[in-house]
Scaffold this motif. Structure first.
Motif, PDB file in Angstrom:
ATOM      1  N   ARG A 162      12.729  25.298 -25.937  1.00 38.74           N
ATOM      2  CA  ARG A 162      13.504  24.685 -26.719  1.00 38.74           C
ATOM      3  C   ARG A 162      12.596  24.513 -28.198  1.00 38.74           C
ATOM      4  NH1 ARG A 162      17.007  25.811 -25.380  1.00 38.74           N
ATOM      5  NH2 ARG A 162      17.442  25.856 -27.581  1.00 38.74           N
ATOM      6  N   ARG A 163      11.287  24.721 -27.990  1.00 46.65           N
ATOM      7  CA  ARG A 163      10.445  24.593 -29.316  1.00 46.65           C
ATOM      8  C   ARG A 163      10.259  26.054 -29.726  1.00 46.65           C
ATOM      9  NH1 ARG A 163       5.382  20.634 -30.104  1.00 46.65           N
ATOM     10  NH2 ARG A 163       4.983  21.288 -32.402  1.00 46.65           N
ATOM     11  N   TYR A 164       9.527  26.930 -28.764  1.00 47.28           N
ATOM     12  CA  TYR A 164       9.297  28.061 -28.934  1.00 47.28           C
ATOM     13  C   TYR A 164      10.129  29.048 -28.143  1.00 47.28           C
ATOM     14  CZ  TYR A 164       5.453  25.726 -31.671  1.00 47.28           C
ATOM     15  OH  TYR A 164       4.839  24.824 -32.510  1.00 47.28           O
ATOM     16  N   ALA A 165      11.505  29.306 -28.355  1.00 46.99           N
ATOM     17  CA  ALA A 165      12.109  30.308 -27.513  1.00 46.99           C
ATOM     18  C   ALA A 165      11.595  31.522 -27.454  1.00 46.99           C
ATOM     19  CB  ALA A 165      13.262  30.231 -28.065  1.00 46.99           C
ATOM     20  N   TRP A 166      10.777  32.093 -28.422  1.00 48.09           N
ATOM     21  CA  TRP A 166      10.570  33.501 -28.621  1.00 48.09           C
ATOM     22  C   TRP A 166       9.333  33.757 -27.429  1.00 48.09           C
ATOM     23  CZ3 TRP A 166       5.332  34.422 -29.559  1.00 48.09           C
ATOM     24  CH2 TRP A 166       4.775  33.685 -30.062  1.00 48.09           C
ATOM     25  N   GLN A 219      18.136  44.457 -38.824  1.00 48.35           N
ATOM     26  CA  GLN A 219      19.722  44.287 -39.134  1.00 48.35           C
ATOM     27  C   GLN A 219      19.786  42.631 -40.125  1.00 48.35           C
ATOM     28  OE1 GLN A 219      22.578  43.368 -36.506  1.00 48.35           O
ATOM     29  NE2 GLN A 219      21.248  42.542 -35.062  1.00 48.35           N
ATOM     30  N   ILE A 220      18.830  41.680 -39.933  1.00 44.00           N
ATOM     31  CA  ILE A 220      18.815  40.551 -40.372  1.00 44.00           C
ATOM     32  C   ILE A 220      18.014  40.664 -41.800  1.00 44.00           C
ATOM     33  CG2 ILE A 220      17.009  39.516 -39.457  1.00 44.00           C
ATOM     34  CD1 ILE A 220      18.732  36.952 -39.213  1.00 44.00           C
ATOM     35  N   THR A 221      16.953  41.417 -41.881  1.00 43.26           N
ATOM     36  CA  THR A 221      15.996  41.382 -42.879  1.00 43.26           C
ATOM     37  C   THR A 221      16.891  41.563 -44.315  1.00 43.26           C
ATOM     38  OG1 THR A 221      15.847  43.932 -42.882  1.00 43.26           O
ATOM     39  CG2 THR A 221      14.139  42.363 -41.657  1.00 43.26           C
ATOM     40  N   GLY A 222      16.298  40.856 -45.211  1.00 45.66           N
ATOM     41  CA  GLY A 222      16.844  41.036 -46.600  1.00 45.66           C
ATOM     42  C   GLY A 222      18.127  40.340 -47.025  1.00 45.66           C
ATOM     43  N   ARG A 247       9.623  28.734 -36.262  1.00 48.68           N
ATOM     44  CA  ARG A 247      10.589  27.500 -36.693  1.00 48.68           C
ATOM     45  C   ARG A 247      10.750  27.033 -35.292  1.00 48.68           C
ATOM     46  NH1 ARG A 247      13.105  25.281 -40.859  1.00 48.68           N
ATOM     47  NH2 ARG A 247      15.158  24.052 -40.356  1.00 48.68           N
ATOM     48  N   TRP A 248      10.891  25.732 -35.275  1.00 46.81           N
ATOM     49  CA  TRP A 248      11.396  25.208 -33.968  1.00 46.81           C
ATOM     50  C   TRP A 248      12.884  25.594 -33.396  1.00 46.81           C
ATOM     51  CZ3 TRP A 248      10.430  19.558 -32.262  1.00 46.81           C
ATOM     52  CH2 TRP A 248       8.925  19.136 -32.638  1.00 46.81           C
ATOM     53  N   SER A 249      12.781  26.098 -32.238  1.00 45.95           N
ATOM     54  CA  SER A 249      14.095  26.929 -32.018  1.00 45.95           C
ATOM     55  C   SER A 249      15.627  25.784 -32.082  1.00 45.95           C
ATOM     56  CB  SER A 249      14.052  27.239 -30.456  1.00 45.95           C
ATOM     57  OG  SER A 249      12.812  28.167 -30.286  1.00 45.95           O
ATOM     58  N   ASP A 250      15.356  24.672 -31.680  1.00 46.61           N
ATOM     59  CA  ASP A 250      16.385  23.659 -31.930  1.00 46.61           C
ATOM     60  C   ASP A 250      16.901  23.509 -33.347  1.00 46.61           C
ATOM     61  OD1 ASP A 250      16.911  23.163 -29.262  1.00 46.61           O
ATOM     62  OD2 ASP A 250      15.715  21.566 -29.027  1.00 46.61           O
ATOM     63  N   TYR A 251      15.933  23.871 -34.317  1.00 47.34           N
ATOM     64  CA  TYR A 251      16.489  23.749 -35.575  1.00 47.34           C
ATOM     65  C   TYR A 251      16.628  24.840 -36.602  1.00 47.34           C
ATOM     66  CZ  TYR A 251      15.113  19.137 -34.420  1.00 47.34           C
ATOM     67  OH  TYR A 251      15.094  17.547 -33.702  1.00 47.34           O
ATOM     68  N   HIS A 252      16.945  26.003 -35.907  1.00 48.41           N
ATOM     69  CA  HIS A 252      17.216  27.210 -36.867  1.00 48.41           C
ATOM     70  C   HIS A 252      18.277  27.050 -37.587  1.00 48.41           C
ATOM     71  CE1 HIS A 252      14.352  30.434 -36.340  1.00 48.41           C
ATOM     72  NE2 HIS A 252      14.215  30.349 -34.997  1.00 48.41           N
ATOM     73  N   ALA A 274      20.199  33.604 -36.764  1.00 51.02           N
ATOM     74  CA  ALA A 274      18.700  33.513 -37.247  1.00 51.02           C
ATOM     75  C   ALA A 274      17.828  33.320 -35.752  1.00 51.02           C
ATOM     76  CB  ALA A 274      18.362  32.553 -38.300  1.00 51.02           C
ATOM     77  N   TYR A 275      18.529  32.239 -35.042  1.00 53.89           N
ATOM     78  CA  TYR A 275      17.976  31.945 -33.808  1.00 53.89           C
ATOM     79  C   TYR A 275      17.717  32.849 -32.858  1.00 53.89           C
ATOM     80  CZ  TYR A 275      17.701  30.464 -29.018  1.00 53.89           C
ATOM     81  OH  TYR A 275      17.609  30.268 -27.497  1.00 53.89           O
ATOM     82  N   TYR A 276      18.965  33.829 -32.780  1.00 54.38           N
ATOM     83  CA  TYR A 276      19.008  35.026 -31.750  1.00 54.38           C
ATOM     84  C   TYR A 276      17.671  35.949 -32.113  1.00 54.38           C
ATOM     85  CZ  TYR A 276      20.315  39.622 -30.460  1.00 54.38           C
ATOM     86  OH  TYR A 276      20.361  40.835 -29.814  1.00 54.38           O
ATOM     87  N   VAL A 277      17.890  36.453 -33.514  1.00 54.70           N
ATOM     88  CA  VAL A 277      16.784  37.321 -33.930  1.00 54.70           C
ATOM     89  C   VAL A 277      15.321  36.948 -33.825  1.00 54.70           C
ATOM     90  CG1 VAL A 277      15.818  38.638 -35.883  1.00 54.70           C
ATOM     91  CG2 VAL A 277      18.329  38.401 -35.570  1.00 54.70           C
TER      92      VAL A 277
END
Length: 230
Positions: A11-15, A49-52, A61-66, A71-74
């Motif tokens: 929940r904090r660092y999903a990556w 695909q999300i850059t720019g 960033r905390w996963s719960d607050y993306h 943005a959360y997915y990428v």
């Protein structure tokens, strides 16, 4: 295996969970489908695909607050997997594998934080990678290296390589000559860390330079490959 035995805080660092899983899945798919597509490169494209677009959020960033679900997915899946692939090429397969396995062994059931991963990779590799963690994990900076210009003279050829992005990375330059031979030059990341935005490679040769390519095997997630080729 990663979330259950390493016990990270998703929940904090999903990556730390999902990104490592995505990376491992890519390696499994490459082994299972040896004639299939380049799965690592597909993951690069999922991140790029999300850059720019202004929609990206930093991985730390905390996963719960993306900012949004995209943005959360990428930040949780393809970008961290792409960063592990990038780090593998930068450190070399043997060192990377040793560092990743050491992290898994040291932190089994201990609920590690991101800096525990960072410190393990630096410990095993013997390298200061602070610039890498800052650029890719704490920021939404991008990599954009370019061939500036190529100038020939009687005593050889000068090739200008430029750094248009904010994320510094080493660069591999493949230079093709008119006789069909190729020359490879490597630009260390320290060149950009010193504040330079361009550097010149000089080739002494008797054959004309016909082509210049940055990162010909596409090991790094360059946001604009159109300027990688001259």
């Amino acid at each position: 295996w990663v979330p259950m035995q390493i016990s990270t805080n998703e929940r904090r660092y999903a990556w730390m969970d999902e990104g490592t899983t995505t990376f491992n899945e890519d390696q499994s798919k490459k082994a299972y489908y040896p004639e299939g597509p380049d799965f690592d490169r597909q993951t690069f494209q999922s991140y790029l695909q999300i850059t720019g677009t202004g929609a990206e959020g930093p991985m730390m960033r905390w996963s719960d607050y993306h900012y949004n679900s995209f943005a959360y997915y990428v930040a949780s899946y393809p970008k961290p997997a792409a960063m592990l692939t990038t780090l593998r090429h930068m450190l070399g397969e043997e060192t990377f594998r040793q560092a990743l396995e050491t992290f898994m062994q040291r932190w089994q059931y201990k609920h590690p934080y991101p800096w525990d991963l960072f410190n393990t990779f630096e410990d095993v590799s013997g390298r200061d990678l602070d610039w890498f963690w800052r650029s890719w994990f704490y920021e939404t900076w991008t990599l954009d290296q370019a061939v500036g210009n190529v100038t020939s003279a009687e005593n050889g050829t000068s090739i200008v390589i430029e750094d248009h992005g904010q994320s510094p990375m080493p660069a591999t330059i493949e230079i093709t000559l008119a006789d069909g031979s190729t020359i490879t030059r490597n630009i260390p990341v320290e060149t950009w860390l010193k504040g330079n935005t361009r550097t010149t490679i000089r080739i002494e040769n008797t054959s004309e330079v016909t082509r210049v390519v940055i990162d010909p095997e596409q090991h790094y997630p360059d946001a604009n490959r159109q300027n990688n080729v001259w």
